[in-house]
Design an enzyme around this catalytic site. Sequence first.
Site, short mmCIF file in Angstrom:
data_model
loop_
_atom_site.label_atom_id
_atom_site.label_comp_id
_atom_site.label_asym_id
_atom_site.label_seq_id
_atom_site.Cartn_x
_atom_site.Cartn_y
_atom_site.Cartn_z
N SER A 177 0.83 -1.21 0.00
CA SER A 177 0.00 0.00 0.00
C SER A 177 0.86 1.25 0.00
O SER A 177 1.75 1.38 0.83
CB SER A 177 -0.93 0.03 1.21
OG SER A 177 -0.23 0.06 2.41
N CYS A 178 0.57 2.12 -0.94
CA CYS A 178 1.07 3.50 -0.98
C CYS A 178 2.50 3.67 -1.53
O CYS A 178 3.38 2.84 -1.31
CB CYS A 178 1.00 4.18 0.38
SG CYS A 178 -0.64 4.20 1.11
N ASP A 179 2.67 4.80 -2.21
CA ASP A 179 3.99 5.26 -2.67
C ASP A 179 4.00 6.78 -2.55
O ASP A 179 3.03 7.44 -2.91
CB ASP A 179 4.23 4.87 -4.13
CG ASP A 179 4.32 3.36 -4.31
OD1 ASP A 179 5.42 2.83 -4.14
OD2 ASP A 179 3.28 2.74 -4.60
N ASP A 234 -2.94 3.91 -1.28
CA ASP A 234 -3.47 2.60 -1.67
C ASP A 234 -4.11 1.95 -0.45
O ASP A 234 -3.44 1.64 0.53
CB ASP A 234 -2.37 1.72 -2.23
CG ASP A 234 -1.65 2.38 -3.41
OD1 ASP A 234 -2.32 3.11 -4.15
OD2 ASP A 234 -0.44 2.16 -3.56
N GLU A 272 3.63 5.75 4.86
CA GLU A 272 3.61 4.41 4.28
C GLU A 272 3.55 3.37 5.39
O GLU A 272 4.09 3.57 6.48
CB GLU A 272 4.89 4.15 3.47
CG GLU A 272 5.24 5.20 2.46
CD GLU A 272 4.36 5.17 1.24
OE1 GLU A 272 3.88 4.07 0.89
OE2 GLU A 272 4.10 6.22 0.67
#
Length: 403
Positions: A5-7, A28, A93
């Site tokens: 999940s996530c950037d 995300d 994050e």
Amino acid sequence: MEPCSCDTFVALPPATVNNRIIFGKNSDRPCDEVQEVVYFPAAVHDNLKEHLKCTYIEIDQVPETYAIVLSRPAWLWGAEMGANEHGVCIGNEAVWGREEVCDEEALLGMDLVRLGLERADTAEKALNVIVDLLEKYGQGGNCSEGRMVFSYHNSFLIADRNEAWVLETAGKYWAAEKVQEGVRNISNQLSITTKIDREHPDMRSYAKQKGWWDGKKEFDFAATYSYLDTTKMMISPGRYCEGYKLLNKHKGNITFETMMEILRDKPSGINMEGEFLTTASMVSILPQDSNVPCIHFLTGTPDPERSVFKPFIFVPNISQLLDTSSPTFEDSVKKKPQFNIKPDRRHPLYQKHQQALEILDNKEQSMRVPIVPHPRQHLLSVFWIWAILIGFWCSSQVSGLSL
């Protein structure tokens, strides 16, 4: 949960154009979760005996908080990403490693994002706020609404008009890296290796005590506190490496449009699809000239490839962003057991976006779009979404957030 999940990205001169810092993040999250865009004005808090209610716990309030705009899962207090009136931007994050994740309810990483924005007028001050709160209250608690358990440690990318900081945590221990030029990204892994500009005073001794570090070889935070082989970190498959490649591909010419295209990239996995998908995105322009306002673009809707980035600028007398604010439900997150069925948190823009996509999908099916799309298909899709949404946005009396 698998770490997916996530950037978050940042580009600084000379990697960017016109002496600007460009910040970007994809959030995300679970595919059925709604993310809202909300604004909170600056405030003075006279009664410091009254505690501040975060997602799960209460903490001490401070005398003054800054104006902020947040993109957040609609069920919680904190935020996935946001900015404040002083041009500070933060994204976080989920990260995992050797240190066990705490099951007890404490501050979520998303709470720390909001607290850093509310209480700091520079990136490094935001870092100070986060690590001080981490030491005092700890991090922990379920990061998902309902019965699915999703808990993790956190990393943060914090930027302002002059510099950026990467802050990575493992329980109460942390390391921070200062970024003054070039590009940097974070994903779902620890990424600070031997360049450590600030750290928890007991970080190394704790690692030595746990047998993770012998005290002799050069200290590598990511290698010590996780299971990564950091010598292969930049060549391994995965979103962290792919994001790094995309940033470097455009190095020297990065603009806010470049950052939006990176966030829209699906082959790299950065624009995520599936049970976890990109539920909201944000790009910020942070000019180094303090006389030029910062501009923050937020989608408030899933899939940046099929969403419009709406600009927000901090100006006087901003009214609440009603069209991107979700309906509220009384203390739902604190009820045990929590909702067996999640309430409908879709805000007006989210509903209009869904309607636009249904029209677009029906139109594409009727036109029998080829399996391999024409390079201009993305432009056509965005055009149709703009055409459908533009009437909605132009008729909405929303201060600060508009087309």
